[in-house]
Design a protein around this motif. Structure first.
Motif, PDB file in Angstrom:
ATOM      1  N   ARG A   2      -9.073  -3.706  -5.658  1.00  0.00           N
ATOM      2  CA  ARG A   2      -7.868  -4.194  -4.997  1.00  0.00           C
ATOM      3  C   ARG A   2      -6.736  -3.184  -5.184  1.00  0.00           C
ATOM      4  O   ARG A   2      -6.539  -2.658  -6.267  1.00  0.00           O
ATOM      5  N   LYS A   4      -2.472  -2.392  -3.721  1.00  0.00           N
ATOM      6  CA  LYS A   4      -1.323  -2.986  -3.042  1.00  0.00           C
ATOM      7  C   LYS A   4      -0.485  -1.879  -2.439  1.00  0.00           C
ATOM      8  O   LYS A   4      -0.275  -0.843  -3.059  1.00  0.00           O
ATOM      9  N   HIS A   9      -1.929  -6.241   0.856  1.00  0.00           N
ATOM     10  CA  HIS A   9      -2.962  -6.194  -0.171  1.00  0.00           C
ATOM     11  C   HIS A   9      -4.255  -5.721   0.470  1.00  0.00           C
ATOM     12  O   HIS A   9      -4.643  -6.212   1.528  1.00  0.00           O
ATOM     13  N   GLU A  35      -4.398 -14.085  -2.425  1.00  0.00           N
ATOM     14  CA  GLU A  35      -3.373 -13.118  -2.830  1.00  0.00           C
ATOM     15  C   GLU A  35      -2.002 -13.544  -2.286  1.00  0.00           C
ATOM     16  O   GLU A  35      -1.919 -14.059  -1.171  1.00  0.00           O
TER      17      GLU A  35
END
Length: 113
Positions: A2, A4, A9, A35
């Motif tokens: 993951r 950002k 996201h 998220e």
């Protein structure tokens, strides 16, 4: 994995989606939709194959995100993955991008992020 980018996201899935990992993919997608962001990108750059269950998980994810006033797009759609998505007409209800950079640009241009 993951990452950002401000209000965006990104979740990167790095393997083909088969019977062996469908449940892992389902859980990862659910986590992505949870998220705290309205702009979500599923990066599938490393994926060459996706089974029908995986396609269903993505479609469900897009619909669930929309119900929560979020947008989920798919990046890294090239080669055999692009062919599969074309056959099932994914582009009729999901935004598809060749690269993650294009997907980020789409959100930035359209939502003034």
């Amino acid at each position: 994995m993951r990452t950002k980018h401000g209000a965006i996201h990104v979740f990167t899935w790095n393997e083909d989606i088969t019977l062996n990992n469908t449940e892992q993919f389902r859980k990862a997608m659910a986590k992505l939709i949870e998220e705290p962001a309205d702009h979500l990108i599923l990066n599938m750059e490393q994926v060459k194959y996706i089974n029908s269950a995986g396609l269903g998980i993505i479609a469900d994810g897009v619909m669930t995100a929309r119900k929560q006033q979020k947008e989920l797009v798919v990046a890294g759609v090239q080669g055999s993955l692009q062919e599969i998505f074309h056959i099932v007409k994914f582009s009729s209800f999901i935004k598809l991008f060749k690269t993650e950079k294009e997907a980020i640009h789409y959100f930035v241009e359209n939502d003034n992020i």
